[in-house]
Structure formats: structure tokens, C-alpha cells
Design an enzyme around this catalytic site. Structure first.
Site, mmCIF file in Angstrom:
data_model
loop_
_atom_site.group_PDB
_atom_site.id
_atom_site.type_symbol
_atom_site.label_atom_id
_atom_site.label_comp_id
_atom_site.label_asym_id
_atom_site.label_seq_id
_atom_site.Cartn_x
_atom_site.Cartn_y
_atom_site.Cartn_z
ATOM 1 N N HIS A 136 -31.141 3.155 85.666
ATOM 2 C CA HIS A 136 -30.869 3.959 86.852
ATOM 3 C C HIS A 136 -31.963 5.037 86.919
ATOM 4 O O HIS A 136 -32.469 5.488 85.893
ATOM 5 C CB HIS A 136 -29.490 4.602 86.662
ATOM 6 N N ASP A 214 -27.059 5.642 77.927
ATOM 7 C CA ASP A 214 -26.482 6.025 79.211
ATOM 8 C C ASP A 214 -25.192 5.211 79.391
ATOM 9 O O ASP A 214 -25.227 4.008 79.660
ATOM 10 C CB ASP A 214 -27.492 5.716 80.327
ATOM 11 N N GLN A 217 -21.869 3.599 83.280
ATOM 12 C CA GLN A 217 -21.144 2.428 83.791
ATOM 13 C C GLN A 217 -20.282 1.769 82.718
ATOM 14 O O GLN A 217 -19.535 0.831 83.009
ATOM 15 C CB GLN A 217 -22.126 1.385 84.354
ATOM 16 N N LYS A 240 -16.812 8.494 87.329
ATOM 17 C CA LYS A 240 -16.753 7.022 87.225
ATOM 18 C C LYS A 240 -15.622 6.589 86.281
ATOM 19 O O LYS A 240 -15.277 5.424 86.194
ATOM 20 C CB LYS A 240 -18.085 6.471 86.719
ATOM 21 N N CYS A 378 -30.138 3.048 93.232
ATOM 22 C CA CYS A 378 -30.920 3.952 92.356
ATOM 23 C C CYS A 378 -31.569 3.194 91.196
ATOM 24 O O CYS A 378 -31.689 3.732 90.083
ATOM 25 C CB CYS A 378 -30.071 5.110 91.831
HETATM 26 N N1 C6P Z 1 -24.685 5.314 89.553
HETATM 27 C C1 C6P Z 1 -24.091 3.813 91.362
HETATM 28 O O1 C6P Z 1 -23.661 3.584 92.492
HETATM 29 P P1 C6P Z 1 -24.298 10.694 88.188
HETATM 30 O O2 C6P Z 1 -24.757 10.597 89.599
HETATM 31 O O3 C6P Z 1 -25.042 11.761 87.425
HETATM 32 O O4 C6P Z 1 -22.822 10.785 88.045
HETATM 33 O O5 C6P Z 1 -24.664 9.283 87.501
HETATM 34 C C2 C6P Z 1 -25.987 8.817 87.509
HETATM 35 C C3 C6P Z 1 -26.041 7.456 86.890
HETATM 36 C C4 C6P Z 1 -26.711 7.278 85.693
HETATM 37 N N2 C6P Z 1 -26.727 6.094 85.061
HETATM 38 C C5 C6P Z 1 -26.109 5.017 85.565
HETATM 39 C C6 C6P Z 1 -26.138 3.734 84.792
HETATM 40 C C7 C6P Z 1 -25.425 5.121 86.778
HETATM 41 O O6 C6P Z 1 -24.807 4.044 87.271
HETATM 42 C C8 C6P Z 1 -25.395 6.356 87.466
HETATM 43 C C9 C6P Z 1 -24.729 6.475 88.810
HETATM 44 C C10 C6P Z 1 -24.004 5.237 90.820
HETATM 45 O O7 C6P Z 1 -24.539 2.938 90.646
HETATM 46 C C11 C6P Z 1 -24.459 6.220 91.830
HETATM 47 S S1 C6P Z 1 -26.197 6.141 92.151
#
Ligand code: C6P
Length: 420
Positions: A136, A214, A217, A240, A378
Site C-alpha cells: 500500500h 503492515d 488487512q 479495519k 492505493c
Molecule cells: N487500505 C483500502 O481500501 P490507514 O488509512 O492508515 O488506516 O491504512 C493505510 C493502509 C496501510 N496498509 C494497508 C495494507 C492498507 O490496506 C491500508 C488502507 C484501505 O485498501 C484504504 S486506502
């Protein structure tokens, strides 16, 4: 067939009554464009159970006050609740101590915090950082910026057509110059579950690099065990994991926190301040500048209690059945291309209808009440690998049903007909 198997599994497991579970999520009973909402955008953010909503309401109705700052009853009560939430998170991911849990705004801030503090401590000109081609943007851009600032080198583990990491490349990328390796536990676009333990073993055997995972997910689908993984950093977002937005977690091994300088400074991060200098607090408070997202922290702990009461073993069984059923139904439609065919995959199906832009399909699906995400999610480098502008992504949670997948497939067929 899959549905029958699932029905059977659900009957055997009295803890998993899908209709009862769905009632815990008030938003799932709303309509969108006159149709029942079918929420398949759980990868972007998950819905919240009533128990989490209640914690937020209770906080503002009965508990609102600041933490770590007051001697009055409200402040003392909420300070205890906030620190208990930290403990709940510690136990959930099996960190050694609550002091290894830092509250942040979310995954993105957690990664930025590590890039800043680790970068200042340990990265110099010519050093190397390794990430992967499936990350991401939040696990790419902070490292790109750090490498630019420090004149360090950023390397990538490539992916293959199936959407898996090409792990034969990892030993070749590692060297005595590798300072940190950062990779996602589960791909947000493809659903690929990376073999994180195996990767950590390879990294540890060939380098002294620190390891960041990370888990954004991963946490809605599994319970990470950070001591068993033996990673240095594990990051995720509350929203999430069925918790509030604006709160997230950085797990960092205590030895790193002791060595790190502060990230942001100001109230809450200090031990003493004179007009000449500041002595910083020990432990997580040093990294939690200003008044934090108090209700976010306690709401996240409530979300963790909620999912643990269901149990990740049953959640995984249900989600596996949903995935198999959805993949089967999707594959039976003409001109569909699914991205990511790893055997180790969960809860995400990214696909395109050949010749139709993913935004057009997503917009029409919405007319039928179906919420999916369309675009690059992203992960532009990943889309560049497949040479596509983006995909349609259906991402599932344990509250989704087979009937919802039927509604999604039916709406998709109608949308394709209208767009062809
Ligand atoms: N992915 C998706 O629709 P934040 O925005 O900080 O809570 O998470 C960022 C982020 C970082 N790593 C991974 C693997 C992610 O999936 C995400 C967020 C969402 O896939 C929103 S872009």
C-alpha cells in the site's frame, strides 16, 4: 454446495449465528438507492458493532475528560479505561508488555513514526531498506522519503502473475547494508497472505535488519502473535478491525522504544520541561503527543473484545466459504479477469470486466445497493505490474452472507449488460 457446507458448519457452531451477528451492526439494515445495502468494501473500512458504538456514546455521555492530566474522578476513571484498552491490545497481539503498544492515528501514522524514529537512529547514506511491489502507498512513500533524505537505497521484492512475492529474490536483496525490511501481512488489493514467518526466518538468518509488518488487512481476519512472529514492529488501524476511525496501533519491541528519539513533541511526551530543555517520558507516552483519541482507544478495545467473542477460527471458516463461493460465481461470468490467484488468500477479490473501466462498474453496482471499491486501492505499483488503471474490489467480513454474494453477482451481470 459451498453454501450447504457453510450452513452445516454454522449449525454446528452455536457461536456463529450470522443473523444474530448482523443485528449487532445497525448500518447493515439500511438501504442504499432503495435496495438493501450489500457492504463489500470492508478492506477500506469495516462496519462497527453496537457494542463499539455504545462505548463511544457512553464516553461522551458519562466519561468525557482528559487522560493522564487530572486528579479528579472523571480523569482518573478514563485514564484507567484508556490504559486498560492498551492492555487489551497487548494481550490480543501477544506483546510482552502494554508499554510496547503505542496509540497512533492509524497504520499510516504508525509507519511514518517508525520511518522517522528508526530513520534518525539507524539509517545513513548508502544503507538499504527493502519493501515489496505489493505494498500500500502508506508502506512505500514514507520509505521513499526517508531514503531520499538519507541518500539510502530502496529495494523491492517483486511479485509474480499470481500476486505472490517472489521469495527467491529475498536472499539476493539482503546484505549487511540492509537496515529494515517492511512488508504487508495481507495484500489489500489481492488478498494474498504473505508467508511472514518464513520471510522473517530468511531475513534473520542473512541480516541484522529490523522487520516491520503492515497488519492493516490482516487484523480483521486473524490474530497476530508478535512474539511468535518475532518482528520488530507490527502496525494496524482500528477502523479495519471494526473499531473507530482515527485510532491505530504501533507495536514496537521495547528495546527500540528505549532507543528512539521522539516523533512529535509537546504535551504528554515529557517528564520535565524547563525553558532551556526537555526530558522526555519513558515508554509509549513519549510517542503520544497531545490529547489522544481517547474514545478511539477504548472503542478499539471493545471491537477486539467483540471479535474475540466470536473467535477467529469461525470467522476464518465463514470468510473462506464466502470467498470460494464468490470466486466460483464470478469466474462463471464471461470476460471477467480476477487478479491474484495465490492459494494463500483471504477475503478479497479484485477483478475487471474486460473492456469496461472499473469506475463505471462500481458506479452502477452502487445503484443496486452494492458497495465495492474501484480504483488503484492505493497500490499503484501493483497496478503498474498488471498494466491496469485499477480493479473492482469486493472485500468481505464475517457479517457478509451467501445471499449478499448472490445479490452482488446478479447486480454485476445487470451492470455489465448495461455497459456493454
Ligand atoms: N487500505 C483500502 O481500501 P490507514 O488509512 O492508515 O488506516 O491504512 C493505510 C493502509 C496501510 N496498509 C494497508 C495494507 C492498507 O490496506 C491500508 C488502507 C484501505 O485498501 C484504504 S486506502
Amino acid at each position: 454446495m459451498v453454501a450447504e457446507t457453510l450452513e452445516g458448519a454454522m449449525k454446528q457452531n452455536t457461536m456463529f449465528d450470522i443473523h444474530k451477528i448482523r443485528k449487532d451492526f445497525p448500518i447493515l439494515s439500511r438501504t442504499v438507492n432503495g435496495k438493501p445495502l450489500v457492504y463489500l468494501d470492508n478492506g477500506a473500512t469495516a462496519q462497527k458493532p453496537q457494542s463499539v458504538i455504545d462505548v463511544l456514546t457512553h464516553y461522551y455521555t458519562h466519561q468525557n475528560s482528559n487522560i493522564h492530566r487530572g486528579v479528579h474522578t472523571l480523569s482518573r476513571e478514563i485514564t484507567i479505561a484508556y490504559e486498560e484498552a492498551r492492555k487489551t491490545i497487548q494481550l490480543h497481539i501477544n506483546a510482552k508488555q502494554p508499554g510496547e503498544i503505542i496509540f497512533t492515528k492509524g497504520t499510516t501514522e504508525s509507519i511514518n513514526l517508525v520511518a522517522h524514529c528508526f530513520g534518525n537512529l539507524a539509517v545513513s547514506e548508502g544503507d538499504e531498506i527493502i519493501i515489496t511491489q505489493m505494498e500500500h502507498h502508506s508502506n512505500i512513500v514514507p520509505w521513499q522519503q526517508l531514503c531520499k533524505e538519507k541518500k539510502a537505497i530502496l529495494k523491492y521484492i517483486p511479485i509474480n502473475e499470481a500476486g505472490e512475492l517472489v521469495l527467491d529474490e529475498l536472499p539476493k536483496l539482503l546484505s549487511s547494508k540492509t537496515k529494515l525490511v517492511a512488508f504487508t501481512h495481507i495484500s489489500n488489493t489481492l488478498g494474498t497472505i504473505n508467508p511472514v514467518k518464513e520471510m522473517i526466518a530468511t531475513i534473520r538468518s542473512l541480516s541484522k535488519a529490523a522487520i516491520l509488518i503492515d497488519g492493516a488487512q490482516a487484523v480483521p481476519h486473524l490474530k497476530p502473535n508478535v512474539q511468535d512472529l518475532a518482528c520488530d514492529f507490527y502496525v494496524f488501524s482500528g477502523h479495519k478491525l471494526f473499531g473507530p476511525t482515527g485510532v491505530g496501533v504501533l507495536y514496537a519491541k521495547e528495546e527500540w522504544l528505549a532507543k528512539f528519539g521522539p516523533y512529535q513533541t509537546g504535551g504528554g511526551t515529557i517528564k520535565t520541561v524547563t525553558l532551556e530543555k526537555t526530558e522526555f517520558a519513558d515508554g509509549p507516552l513519549k510517542f503520544e503527543a497531545g490529547t489522544p483519541h481517547i474514545e478511539g482507544g477504548i472503542g478499539l478495545a471493545a471491537a477486539i473484545d467483540y471479535v474475540n467473542a466470536i473467535g477467529f477460527d469461525v470467522i476464518q471458516k465463514h470468510e473462506e466459504a464466502l470467498m470460494t463461493y464468490a470466486a466460483e460465481k464470478l469466474s462463471a461470468i464471461d470476460n471477467i479477469r480476477i487478479y491474484g490467484s495465490s492459494k494463500h488468500k483471504t477475503s478479497v477479490i479484485a477483478f475487471n470486466v474486460i473492456g469496461i473501466h472499473p469506475f463505471d462498474v462500481g458506479t452502477l453496482l452502487d445503484k443496486y445497493g452494492i458497495a465495492v471499491r474501484s480504483g488503484h486501492h492505493c497500490t499503484q505499483p501493483l497496478c503498474q505490474f498488471y498494466n491496469i488503471p485499477g480493479t473492482i474490489r469486493a472485500s468481505f467480513a464475517f457479517y457478509n452472507t451467501m445471499e449478499e454474494i448472490d445479490l452482488f453477482i446478479e447486480a454485476l451481470k445487470k451492470s455489465i449488460k448495461l455497459l456493454s
